[in-house]
Design a protein around this motif. Structure first.
Motif, PDB file in Angstrom:
ATOM      1  N   GLY A  25     -15.271  -3.146  -0.877  1.00  0.00           N
ATOM      2  CA  GLY A  25     -13.957  -3.384  -1.469  1.00  0.00           C
ATOM      3  C   GLY A  25     -13.114  -2.111  -1.521  1.00  0.00           C
ATOM      4  N   ALA A  26     -13.759  -0.983  -1.821  1.00  0.00           N
ATOM      5  CA  ALA A  26     -13.043   0.289  -1.862  1.00  0.00           C
ATOM      6  C   ALA A  26     -12.557   0.672  -0.472  1.00  0.00           C
ATOM      7  N   VAL A  27     -13.374   0.398   0.535  1.00  0.00           N
ATOM      8  CA  VAL A  27     -12.993   0.719   1.912  1.00  0.00           C
ATOM      9  C   VAL A  27     -11.814  -0.144   2.329  1.00  0.00           C
ATOM     10  N   LYS A  28     -11.859  -1.427   1.985  1.00  0.00           N
ATOM     11  CA  LYS A  28     -10.768  -2.330   2.358  1.00  0.00           C
ATOM     12  C   LYS A  28      -9.472  -1.937   1.649  1.00  0.00           C
ATOM     13  N   ALA A  29      -9.564  -1.530   0.383  1.00  0.00           N
ATOM     14  CA  ALA A  29      -8.374  -1.119  -0.358  1.00  0.00           C
ATOM     15  C   ALA A  29      -7.778   0.150   0.242  1.00  0.00           C
ATOM     16  N   ASP A  30      -8.640   1.109   0.596  1.00  0.00           N
ATOM     17  CA  ASP A  30      -8.161   2.345   1.222  1.00  0.00           C
ATOM     18  C   ASP A  30      -7.509   2.049   2.565  1.00  0.00           C
ATOM     19  N   THR A  31      -8.126   1.181   3.338  1.00  0.00           N
ATOM     20  CA  THR A  31      -7.580   0.828   4.645  1.00  0.00           C
ATOM     21  C   THR A  31      -6.249   0.106   4.498  1.00  0.00           C
ATOM     22  N   ALA A  32      -6.163  -0.803   3.545  1.00  0.00           N
ATOM     23  CA  ALA A  32      -4.912  -1.535   3.322  1.00  0.00           C
ATOM     24  C   ALA A  32      -3.803  -0.586   2.877  1.00  0.00           C
ATOM     25  N   GLU A  33      -4.137   0.353   1.988  1.00  0.00           N
ATOM     26  CA  GLU A  33      -3.140   1.328   1.534  1.00  0.00           C
ATOM     27  C   GLU A  33      -2.683   2.218   2.683  1.00  0.00           C
ATOM     28  N   GLU A  34      -3.618   2.635   3.507  1.00  0.00           N
ATOM     29  CA  GLU A  34      -3.269   3.458   4.667  1.00  0.00           C
ATOM     30  C   GLU A  34      -2.377   2.694   5.635  1.00  0.00           C
ATOM     31  N   LEU A  35      -2.646   1.410   5.845  1.00  0.00           N
ATOM     32  CA  LEU A  35      -1.813   0.589   6.720  1.00  0.00           C
ATOM     33  C   LEU A  35      -0.413   0.398   6.138  1.00  0.00           C
ATOM     34  N   ARG A  36      -0.315   0.203   4.825  1.00  0.00           N
ATOM     35  CA  ARG A  36       1.001   0.080   4.186  1.00  0.00           C
ATOM     36  C   ARG A  36       1.802   1.376   4.318  1.00  0.00           C
ATOM     37  N   ARG A  37       1.130   2.494   4.099  1.00  0.00           N
ATOM     38  CA  ARG A  37       1.799   3.782   4.222  1.00  0.00           C
ATOM     39  C   ARG A  37       2.264   4.023   5.668  1.00  0.00           C
ATOM     40  N   TYR A  38       1.412   3.697   6.619  1.00  0.00           N
ATOM     41  CA  TYR A  38       1.769   3.841   8.031  1.00  0.00           C
ATOM     42  C   TYR A  38       2.962   2.959   8.379  1.00  0.00           C
ATOM     43  N   GLU A  39       2.964   1.737   7.892  1.00  0.00           N
ATOM     44  CA  GLU A  39       4.067   0.806   8.172  1.00  0.00           C
ATOM     45  C   GLU A  39       5.371   1.288   7.538  1.00  0.00           C
TER      46      GLU A  39
END
Length: 116
Positions: A25-39
């Motif tokens: 869950g922590a990995v998915k949250a970090d990945t989602a946050e990174e994708l939002r920041r990239y977008e």
């Protein structure tokens, strides 16, 4: 030579493996946050590029209309000095181009003032 499944392959440029104690869950949250920041960064770059392109297009259109106005006025003056028709073709074209230039510059000024 057996390789640990959690170790990256030679030449792998993907993310490092996550230790077992860190939850998925922590990995998915970090990945989602990174994708939002990239977008968000990508959207900001797109907006900036569009703004610069718009300014260039307005400047080129203003230069073109200014040249057409100048050329039409010059033609009208020459036609009048020769005694030819000077009002209908050249003077009307000059007036239309000057009006279009005024509208374009007013629109650009108001748009910039409003911060769009």
């Amino acid at each position: 030579m057996s390789q640990d499944p959690d170790e990256p392959l030679d030449g792998d440029i993907g993310p490092a493996s996550v230790p077992a104690e860190a939850g998925a869950g922590a990995v998915k949250a970090d990945t989602a946050e990174e994708l939002r920041r990239y977008e968000a960064e990508r959207e900001e770059r797109r907006r900036h590029t569009n703004a610069v392109s718009g300014r260039i297009a307005v400047a080129l259109a203003a230069l073109f209309l200014g040249f057409l106005t100048y050329d039409s006025v010059r033609t009208a003056v020459e036609a009048r000095s020769r005694g030819d028709d000077w009002i209908y073709p050249p003077a009307v074209i000059a007036a239309v181009c000057a009006l279009a230039l005024g509208v374009l510059l007013t629109w650009a000024w108001r748009r910039r003032r409003l911060g769009m």
